[in-house]
Write a protein that holds these residues in place. Structure first.
Motif, PDB file in Angstrom:
ATOM      1  N   ASP C 292       0.650  -1.382  -0.142  1.00  0.00           N
ATOM      2  CA  ASP C 292      -0.003  -0.056  -0.097  1.00  0.00           C
ATOM      3  C   ASP C 292       0.796   1.259   0.113  1.00  0.00           C
ATOM      4  O   ASP C 292       0.193   2.396  -0.311  1.00  0.00           O
ATOM      5  CB  ASP C 292      -0.979  -0.127   1.221  1.00  0.00           C
ATOM      6  N   TYR C 293       2.180   1.233   0.371  1.00  0.00           N
ATOM      7  CA  TYR C 293       2.863   2.117   0.446  1.00  0.00           C
ATOM      8  C   TYR C 293       3.787   2.394  -0.953  1.00  0.00           C
ATOM      9  O   TYR C 293       4.677   3.276  -0.934  1.00  0.00           O
ATOM     10  CB  TYR C 293       3.999   1.949   1.411  1.00  0.00           C
ATOM     11  N   ALA C 294       3.516   1.685  -2.061  1.00  0.00           N
ATOM     12  CA  ALA C 294       4.581   1.412  -2.982  1.00  0.00           C
ATOM     13  C   ALA C 294       4.900   2.779  -3.701  1.00  0.00           C
ATOM     14  O   ALA C 294       3.927   3.566  -4.092  1.00  0.00           O
ATOM     15  CB  ALA C 294       3.870   0.509  -3.886  1.00  0.00           C
ATOM     16  N   LEU C 295       6.046   3.076  -4.320  1.00  0.00           N
ATOM     17  CA  LEU C 295       6.343   4.298  -4.769  1.00  0.00           C
ATOM     18  C   LEU C 295       6.761   3.883  -6.234  1.00  0.00           C
ATOM     19  O   LEU C 295       6.817   3.005  -6.379  1.00  0.00           O
ATOM     20  CB  LEU C 295       7.539   5.053  -4.110  1.00  0.00           C
ATOM     21  N   ASP C 296       6.885   5.013  -6.979  1.00  0.00           N
ATOM     22  CA  ASP C 296       7.326   4.785  -8.327  1.00  0.00           C
ATOM     23  C   ASP C 296       8.480   3.726  -8.640  1.00  0.00           C
ATOM     24  O   ASP C 296       8.699   2.989  -9.365  1.00  0.00           O
ATOM     25  CB  ASP C 296       7.320   5.929  -8.915  1.00  0.00           C
ATOM     26  N   ILE C 297       9.539   4.137  -7.638  1.00  0.00           N
ATOM     27  CA  ILE C 297      10.770   3.510  -7.917  1.00  0.00           C
ATOM     28  C   ILE C 297      10.648   2.139  -7.621  1.00  0.00           C
ATOM     29  O   ILE C 297      11.356   1.282  -7.978  1.00  0.00           O
ATOM     30  CB  ILE C 297      11.706   4.099  -7.051  1.00  0.00           C
ATOM     31  N   CYS C 298       9.840   1.650  -6.626  1.00  0.00           N
ATOM     32  CA  CYS C 298       9.512   0.276  -6.462  1.00  0.00           C
ATOM     33  C   CYS C 298       9.172  -0.642  -7.612  1.00  0.00           C
ATOM     34  O   CYS C 298       9.538  -1.809  -7.654  1.00  0.00           O
ATOM     35  CB  CYS C 298       8.484   0.088  -5.310  1.00  0.00           C
ATOM     36  N   GLN C 299       8.607  -0.065  -8.571  1.00  0.00           N
ATOM     37  CA  GLN C 299       8.413  -0.886  -9.643  1.00  0.00           C
ATOM     38  C   GLN C 299       9.597  -1.162 -10.289  1.00  0.00           C
ATOM     39  O   GLN C 299       9.634  -2.366 -11.229  1.00  0.00           O
ATOM     40  CB  GLN C 299       7.363   0.078 -10.746  1.00  0.00           C
ATOM     41  N   THR C 300      10.525  -0.149 -10.364  1.00  0.00           N
ATOM     42  CA  THR C 300      11.643  -0.440 -11.420  1.00  0.00           C
ATOM     43  C   THR C 300      13.001  -0.968 -10.635  1.00  0.00           C
ATOM     44  O   THR C 300      13.987  -1.571 -11.432  1.00  0.00           O
ATOM     45  CB  THR C 300      11.943   0.780 -12.093  1.00  0.00           C
ATOM     46  N   GLU C 301      13.333  -0.541  -9.454  1.00  0.00           N
ATOM     47  CA  GLU C 301      14.423  -0.826  -8.874  1.00  0.00           C
ATOM     48  C   GLU C 301      14.264  -1.827  -7.836  1.00  0.00           C
ATOM     49  O   GLU C 301      13.519  -1.613  -6.952  1.00  0.00           O
ATOM     50  CB  GLU C 301      15.093   0.561  -8.551  1.00  0.00           C
ATOM     51  N   LYS C 302      15.359  -2.652  -7.524  1.00  0.00           N
ATOM     52  CA  LYS C 302      15.181  -3.285  -6.389  1.00  0.00           C
ATOM     53  C   LYS C 302      15.864  -2.786  -5.252  1.00  0.00           C
ATOM     54  O   LYS C 302      16.805  -2.124  -5.358  1.00  0.00           O
ATOM     55  CB  LYS C 302      16.448  -4.656  -6.640  1.00  0.00           C
ATOM     56  N   PRO C 303      15.013  -2.645  -3.982  1.00  0.00           N
ATOM     57  CA  PRO C 303      15.525  -1.928  -2.916  1.00  0.00           C
ATOM     58  C   PRO C 303      16.850  -2.666  -2.231  1.00  0.00           C
ATOM     59  O   PRO C 303      17.128  -3.837  -2.448  1.00  0.00           O
ATOM     60  CB  PRO C 303      14.276  -2.075  -1.919  1.00  0.00           C
ATOM     61  N   LYS C 304      17.646  -1.627  -1.767  1.00  0.00           N
ATOM     62  CA  LYS C 304      18.663  -2.128  -1.058  1.00  0.00           C
ATOM     63  C   LYS C 304      18.770  -2.298   0.438  1.00  0.00           C
ATOM     64  O   LYS C 304      17.724  -1.495   0.835  1.00  0.00           O
ATOM     65  CB  LYS C 304      19.992  -1.384  -1.243  1.00  0.00           C
ATOM     66  N   LYS C 305      19.781  -3.044   1.158  1.00  0.00           N
ATOM     67  CA  LYS C 305      19.278  -2.984   2.675  1.00  0.00           C
ATOM     68  C   LYS C 305      19.699  -1.487   3.287  1.00  0.00           C
ATOM     69  O   LYS C 305      20.598  -0.795   2.918  1.00  0.00           O
ATOM     70  CB  LYS C 305      20.371  -3.950   3.228  1.00  0.00           C
ATOM     71  N   ILE C 306      18.745  -1.262   3.809  1.00  0.00           N
ATOM     72  CA  ILE C 306      18.852  -0.081   4.979  1.00  0.00           C
ATOM     73  C   ILE C 306      19.123  -0.450   6.540  1.00  0.00           C
ATOM     74  O   ILE C 306      17.948  -1.190   6.962  1.00  0.00           O
ATOM     75  CB  ILE C 306      17.671   0.933   4.518  1.00  0.00           C
ATOM     76  N   TYR C 307      20.043  -0.080   6.940  1.00  0.00           N
ATOM     77  CA  TYR C 307      20.273  -0.482   8.404  1.00  0.00           C
ATOM     78  C   TYR C 307      19.640   0.689   9.405  1.00  0.00           C
ATOM     79  O   TYR C 307      19.738   1.990   9.060  1.00  0.00           O
ATOM     80  CB  TYR C 307      21.617  -0.580   8.730  1.00  0.00           C
ATOM     81  N   PHE C 308      19.134  -0.010  10.410  1.00  0.00           N
ATOM     82  CA  PHE C 308      18.548   0.974  11.326  1.00  0.00           C
ATOM     83  C   PHE C 308      19.137   0.994  12.520  1.00  0.00           C
ATOM     84  O   PHE C 308      19.109   1.899  13.654  1.00  0.00           O
ATOM     85  CB  PHE C 308      16.964   0.675  11.718  1.00  0.00           C
ATOM     86  N   SER C 309      19.988  -0.123  12.898  1.00  0.00           N
ATOM     87  CA  SER C 309      20.859  -0.539  13.892  1.00  0.00           C
ATOM     88  C   SER C 309      21.639  -1.568  13.565  1.00  0.00           C
ATOM     89  O   SER C 309      21.725  -2.046  12.261  1.00  0.00           O
ATOM     90  CB  SER C 309      20.014  -0.884  15.212  1.00  0.00           C
ATOM     91  N   GLY C 310      22.542  -2.061  14.279  1.00  0.00           N
ATOM     92  CA  GLY C 310      23.686  -2.870  14.064  1.00  0.00           C
ATOM     93  C   GLY C 310      22.952  -4.123  13.664  1.00  0.00           C
ATOM     94  O   GLY C 310      23.630  -4.732  12.570  1.00  0.00           O
ATOM     95  N   THR C 311      21.928  -4.470  13.885  1.00  0.00           N
ATOM     96  CA  THR C 311      21.240  -5.467  13.473  1.00  0.00           C
ATOM     97  C   THR C 311      20.009  -5.669  12.791  1.00  0.00           C
ATOM     98  O   THR C 311      19.583  -6.643  12.086  1.00  0.00           O
ATOM     99  CB  THR C 311      20.914  -6.514  15.010  1.00  0.00           C
ATOM    100  N   HIS C 312      19.480  -4.441  12.734  1.00  0.00           N
ATOM    101  CA  HIS C 312      18.009  -4.386  12.187  1.00  0.00           C
ATOM    102  C   HIS C 312      18.094  -3.712  10.783  1.00  0.00           C
ATOM    103  O   HIS C 312      18.731  -2.746  10.499  1.00  0.00           O
ATOM    104  CB  HIS C 312      17.369  -3.528  13.202  1.00  0.00           C
ATOM    105  N   PHE C 313      17.834  -4.613   9.777  1.00  0.00           N
ATOM    106  CA  PHE C 313      17.818  -3.814   8.458  1.00  0.00           C
ATOM    107  C   PHE C 313      16.556  -4.362   7.825  1.00  0.00           C
ATOM    108  O   PHE C 313      15.760  -5.110   8.136  1.00  0.00           O
ATOM    109  CB  PHE C 313      18.985  -4.368   7.474  1.00  0.00           C
ATOM    110  N   SER C 314      16.264  -3.248   6.607  1.00  0.00           N
ATOM    111  CA  SER C 314      14.971  -3.649   5.782  1.00  0.00           C
ATOM    112  C   SER C 314      15.357  -3.376   4.551  1.00  0.00           C
ATOM    113  O   SER C 314      16.190  -2.310   4.122  1.00  0.00           O
ATOM    114  CB  SER C 314      13.899  -2.883   6.193  1.00  0.00           C
TER     115      SER C 314
END
Lengths: 298, 324, 332
Positions: C292-314
């Motif tokens: 439900d949050y999808a942006l235009d970029i989500c259609q075309t590009e694979k997302p990269k890991k984004i770290y929120f802490s040493g252990t937590h990424f999305s």
């Protein structure tokens, strides 16, 4: 739900034809090279059986003895050579195809009708009925099929009709078992219960749900059994209990030619090959169908 | 006519096995008001699915009475019962074996309408099939596909559409979501809830998953080895369980949260065999509060507070159930 | 530095079938430290079991092939050693518990023998020694040693799963892979088995990879959580980070799909649609069609890991350039 999907008109949908399941089976069968080879081979035999009168003359080539040309080696006059009585072997094999396929199919149909009905009744109703039918068939099954067939022919006399009856009857227990097992495996599935829940009657359930879903193993078994029936026919004829000479039949051709096997191998070689190739092609088709008919195996 | 759409009284279903009589459903009574949902909960082998099938007479009961709209349907002749099946339907657990693999989606949904001669005109019948597909959220273009080409969620929608194709008032839902993935499960649960409100359906919701049943039901009945051991409105059952088995069951649910409010009660042993059970409390051998009386006589299923029934010697007299 | 038991780097696995290529695992990284339990969560077809099987090197080939990546178990590069060496590792360093306890035991051999067989394969013990150890293992999992001579059909489902655990643990592996170990069991039995597994993990100081679709089970037994979707780990973190500071829309969707047992009025918010066709994964984020949050970029590009802490990424575009973005239950 997408609006564009809803816009599809009812009439339009009514016209779109459902993809037939037979077509699906064909698509899957096509993938098996062995099955296609089998189909081609059996196609040639069927073609030969149908076009026999066009290819050769029954009276002149297959039946008429001509001692002057006896035991001729294969050549341009006689493709497969001639037998001890001067008859063209190719012509006899062509007409023999008719008999073999005919006897094979008819005797399997006899077995399928009788055995299948017994098996379906035993499987669907279960309990005592099942017990009585299956024990009776167990007794039949305890007698070797060929022996049973020989006994039947011996009792009724040797003729094509009796041969078909003999081969058919000896196959009844096998068909009954396969049909019963197929019905049993379908009977307990939830969609049968679902059919009961929507108020379907017993016969509707058997005809619409149980039988169509039990068809796959039965078709495969029947295909394989046509091959065995052709072998049985040839065996009985070879023993002199089946098709009587001079009618051209592969088994009796083998029997007739066996004393010449040392010097004139081709007399038995070609009928023998005809038997092997028909049986092989049917077996290949049977195996291919086994894989192609199961809608869940993809 | 009574206020209940369905009333079950002393229902029994025994199966003959080589080892003896299997008491699948043993003296079960309950009732459901129109438009409500009764959750029937229990572990595998407790007889909940059998109960559902006996109520629809897909299996014949051994004893007892089933009143639907005040009529005892166990006395109905075969063709009268068939008539009644238009109103009483079932949704199965396994969306893979409950649909005939040789029929297309539209054929499956059409079959009950055709068989019961509800709509005889082919075009109108077809119209109705499409309507049903829209109702359960199946895209119309799927009508000519076969079930095995679809995923579990869509297949379950077909099952629901089939159950709704007649003049359906009452549905036995036999574990309708337990074979599905979590995200699909939520879609189907929401759909069933929506349909209930739209069409005024009455459900018996059979499941082993207490969190699903809590979300879905008005009343919950807990079964153990063929017996009903507790029944109460959902909220009451969850906030104030009486029977030790219900308590253990509630505490054992893995909760997807880090701040757990309930301590786990780990039961010893496993469910015993329902074949030739003795005349005592069937939960006695696993119960943490077992007393002598539990091993001697069977507890009575009685009303402890308004609407809250339980069958337990130990806790029946302690309203709050706080006996330690 | 803490002790790494299992490390997976950029693992890619695909299945080549007649109908096309299934990209089952598409570049995942994973790390399990000594004594920790990682929960691998995802739905049918996410690639969880394929990942687990690859650690045991039991991916059927053909059709499966490991295209790239490293699997390092206890400092051994599993993808580089021979099959013979691998055989000595399976059961000794790593063992696995399967979902269905009904079919995982050989019905014609008594349970005692099945356990002692596992022991004598990897340990240099006499027949009696193995038997003695087997009895010990049975008692550890809570089955009286007197039932050694009994056959699997004499045990109930929960007991069978205990026997399987006994076999899996008989050689004190460093890593235990549990593939939906309690899914086939009843709730009260599930509670018993989970409790047992937690206890044994402590006692034997092993690490565990827990494959499940049930976030409730995760909350009870796991330390870390990896959420898998269409062959990628879309979010990973420790228990608290995943449950309290959920970052990926899919993880949020999973939580919203589960009925809340303590709040029966709470509305279920399902994830719409279906998982993308594994034969034909989209170019961009695999989840974007259902998001439900999808942006235009989500259609075309694979997302990269984004770290929120040493252990937590999305792996999600929502946070690139805006690491403070908050999910809001799909309400825009």
């Amino acid at each position: 739900m997408n609006a564009d999907v809803l816009e599809i008109k009812t009439e339009q949908l009514l016209k779109t034809k459902k993809r037939s399941q037979l077509f699906d089976v064909w698509l899957r069968l096509k993938k098996s090279k062995a099955a296609i080879a089998g189909l081609l081979l059996i196609g040639i035999f069927i073609f030969m059986a149908i076009l026999a009168p066009v290819l050769v003359s029954y009276e002149d080539d297959a039946l008429k003895m001509n001692v002057r040309v006896r035991l001729q080696t294969p050549g341009s006059d006689h493709w497969f050579g001639t037998d001890e009585l001067g008859r063209d072997i190719f012509a006899r094999i062509v007409y023999g195809t008719r008999i073999s396929l005919f006897v094979g199919i008819i005797s399997v149909s006899i077995a399928l009708t009788l055995g299948g009905t017994l098996g379906a009744i035993a499987g669907y109703y279960g309990g005592k009925i099942d017990n009585i039918i299956m024990r009776f068939l167990d007794v039949l099954l305890a007698v070797p099929a060929v022996l049973l067939a020989i006994t039947i022919v011996a009792a009724l006399g040797a003729s094509m009709l009796n041969l078909m009856i003999a081969v058919g009857v000896s196959n009844i227990p096998g068909f009954a078992r396969v049909v019963r097992a197929a019905v049993l495996s379908v009977k307990d599935q939830e969609f049968i219960e679902a059919a009961k829940a929507i108020g379907a009657k017993d016969h509707t359930i058997i005809l619409r749900h149980v039988l169509p879903n039990s068809m796959a193993p039965i078709i495969v078994f029947a295909t394989l059994k046509v091959a065995t029936a052709i072998m049985a026919t040839a065996s009985l004829s070879f023993l002199g209990l089946g098709i009587q000479p001079p009618t051209p039949e592969w088994g009796s051709m083998l029997a007739g030619g066996r004393s010449y096997i040392r010097d004139h191998m081709y007399i038995v070689l070609y009928p023998g090959m005809a038997i092997v190739l028909t049986v092989l092609s049917l077996n290949l088709i049977g195996d291919g169908l086994r894989d192609a008919l199961d809608p869940k195996l993809k | 006519m009574s206020e209940f759409l369905l009333e079950v009284k002393n229902l029994k279903k025994y199966f003959d096995t080589p080892k003896g009589k299997l008491h699948a459903v043993d003296d079960v009574s309950f009732s459901i008001k129109e438009g409500k949902t009764l959750g029937l909960v229990g572990e595998s082998g407790c007889g909940k699915s059998t109960a559902g099938r006996v109520i629809l007479r897909l299996l014949e009961a051994t004893n007892g009475e089933i009143f639907y709209k005040g009529k005892n349907i166990r006395e109905l002749k075969k063709n009268k019962m068939r008539e009644l099946r238009k109103e009483m339907q079932i949704i199965f657990q396994d969306p893979f074996s409950s649909l005939d693999p040789r029929m297309t989606v539209s054929e499956i949904i059409e079959e009950p309408i055709k068989l019961n001669k509800i709509i005889n005109d082919k075009e109108k019948r077809f119209e109705r099939v499409l309507e049903l597909m829209d109702l359960v959220g199946l895209s119309r273009r799927l009508m000519n596909t076969y079930p095995h080409e679809l995923d579990g969620g869509r297949r379950q929608r077909i099952g629901i559409a089939r159950a709704l194709s007649l003049d359906t008032k009452f549905i036995v839902c036999d574990e309708p979501v337990s074979a599905l993935d979590v995200s699909i499960q939520a879609q189907i649960l929401n759909l069933m809830k929506e349909l209930q409100q739209k069409l005024g359906l009455t459900y018996i919701f059979i499941t082993h998953d207490l969190s699903v049943v809590n979300h879905f039901s008005d009343d919950i009945a807990v079964m153990y080895l063929g017996k009903l051991i507790e029944k109460a409105p959902a909220e009451e059952l969850f906030s104030n369980p009486i029977h030790p088995y219900t308590k253990a069951l509630l505490s054992a649910i893995p909760r997807p949260t880090l701040d757990r409010k309930v301590d786990k009660i780990i039961l010893k042993g496993e469910i015993t065999s329902p074949i030739n059970p003795k005349d005592n409390c069937r939960f006695a051998n696993r119960c943490n509060y077992v007393q002598d009386i539990c091993k001697q006589t069977e507890p009575e299923f009685k009303e402890i507070s308004p609407g809250h029934f339980s069958a337990c010697h130990v806790f029946s007299d302690h309203l709050s159930g706080e006996f330690e | 530095m803490r002790n790494k038991v299992l490390e997976i780097k950029n693992l890619k696995i695909r299945y080549v079938t007649d109908d096309g290529i299934v990209e089952a695992v598409n570049g995942i990284d994973m790390l399990i430290e000594k004594g920790r339990t990682l929960g691998l969560v995802g739905e049918t077809g996410a690639g969880k079991t394929t990942t687990a099987m690859s650690i045991l090197r039991l991916i059927p080939d053909p059709p499966g092939e490991i295209i790239s990546g490293d699997i390092i178990l206890d400092n051994i590069k599993l993808l580089e050693i021979s099959e013979n060496e691998m055989e000595t590792i399976r059961g000794r360093l790593v063992s696995m518990i399967f979902q269905d306890p009904m079919t995982a035991l050989n019905p014609s051999i008594c349970v005692g023998e099945q356990i002692s067989e596992a022991i004598s394969i990897h340990q240099d013990v006499t027949k009696e020694g193995a038997k003695e150890k087997a009895r010990e293992m049975l008692e550890i999992v809570g089955i009286p040693g007197s039932r050694m001579e009994e056959y699997p059909h004499q045990f109930s489902g929960g007991m069978k799963q205990r026997v399987i655990i006994a076999i899996a643990l008989s050689c004190s592996p460093k890593l235990l892979i549990a593939d939906e170990p309690t899914t086939a069991l009843d709730v009260t039995i599930q509670a018993q088995v989970l409790e047992l597994m937690k206890e044994l993990k402590e006692k034997l100081e092993m690490s565990m990879l827990m494959i499940t679709h049930d976030l409730g089970v995760v909350a009870e037994v796991c330390d870390d959580v990896a959420i898998m979707y269409a062959g990628r780990i879309v979010e990973q973190g420790n228990l608290e980070e995943i449950f309290k500071y959920t970052k990926h829309p899919y993880t949020e969707g999973l939580f919203n799909s589960i009925p809340n047992i303590d709040d029966r009025k709470a509305e279920l918010i399902p994830i719409r649609g279906l998982m993308s066709d594994p034969y034909n994964l989209p170019d961009g984020c695999s989840f974007c069609d259902r998001c439900d949050y999808a942006l235009d970029i989500c259609q075309t590009e694979k997302p990269k890991k984004i770290y929120f802490s040493g252990t937590h990424f999305s792996e999600c575009h929502l946070y690139s350039g805006n690491s403070d973005f908050q999910l809001n239950c799909g309400k825009k």
